[in-house]
Design a protein around this motif. Structure first.
Motif, mmCIF file in Angstrom:
data_model
loop_
_atom_site.group_PDB
_atom_site.id
_atom_site.type_symbol
_atom_site.label_atom_id
_atom_site.label_comp_id
_atom_site.label_asym_id
_atom_site.label_seq_id
_atom_site.Cartn_x
_atom_site.Cartn_y
_atom_site.Cartn_z
ATOM 1 N N THR A 1 0.644 -1.295 -0.440
ATOM 2 C CA THR A 1 0.556 0.023 -0.060
ATOM 3 C C THR A 1 0.775 1.096 0.111
ATOM 4 N N ARG B 1 -2.943 -0.574 -3.081
ATOM 5 C CA ARG B 1 -3.651 0.656 -2.934
ATOM 6 C C ARG B 1 -2.328 1.777 -3.244
ATOM 7 N N ASP C 1 -4.940 -5.969 -5.435
ATOM 8 C CA ASP C 1 -5.474 -5.291 -5.723
ATOM 9 C C ASP C 1 -4.840 -3.794 -6.099
ATOM 10 N N ARG D 1 -6.653 -0.655 -6.449
ATOM 11 C CA ARG D 1 -7.336 0.309 -7.335
ATOM 12 C C ARG D 1 -6.082 1.505 -6.505
#
Length: 136
Positions: free
Chosen positions: A54, A74, A92, A94
């Motif tokens: 992240t 992310r 992920d 996003r």
């Protein structure tokens, strides 16, 4: 830093600067890499399965054939990264920045791409984008 073929599975590298590190064939499965700087890293065939990246900076990194299966990327920067033949199965992504990234033959099956800045630097992927960047 040369970590070729090193096993770093489950280790905590949150916020560490690993810019330019050599990570060829290294394994970071389930590692905590949130906010880590990996800009310009050389990591062909590295494994980041189920790792938390992240907000990590992987801009300009060479990660051909790397495995990001189920990884969390992310809001990560993958701008200008070489991600050819990388696996992002159910990853992920996003809000990630993919501007200028090379994704030739990359596997994005099941990857969540909502809000990601696409490789062309012009469009954001629609919130429901999975496996491909759909227009908003």
């Amino acid at each position: 830093m040369d970590w070729r073929r090193c096993l770093q599975d489950g280790q905590d590298f949150r916020g560490v600067d690993l810019s330019g590190a050599v990570l060829r064939d290294a394994s970071f499965s389930r590692a905590k890499l949130a906010g880590t700087k990996l800009a310009g890293a050389e990591g062909p065939d590295a494994r980041f399965t189920s790792a938390d990246l992240t907000g990590a900076d992987l801009s300009g990194a060479v990660l051909r054939g790397a495995d990001f299966t189920r990884a969390t990327l992310r809001d990560a920067s993958l701008a200008g990264a070489d991600l050819r033949q990388a696996r992002f199965f159910r990853a992920d992504l996003r809000g990630a920045n993919l501007q200028g990234a090379e994704l030739g033959a990359a596997d994005l099956s099941g990857a969540m791409l909502g809000g990601a800045l696409w490789v062309d630097g012009q469009r954001r992927c629609a919130a429901a984008s999975v496996g491909a960047c759909e227009r908003e």
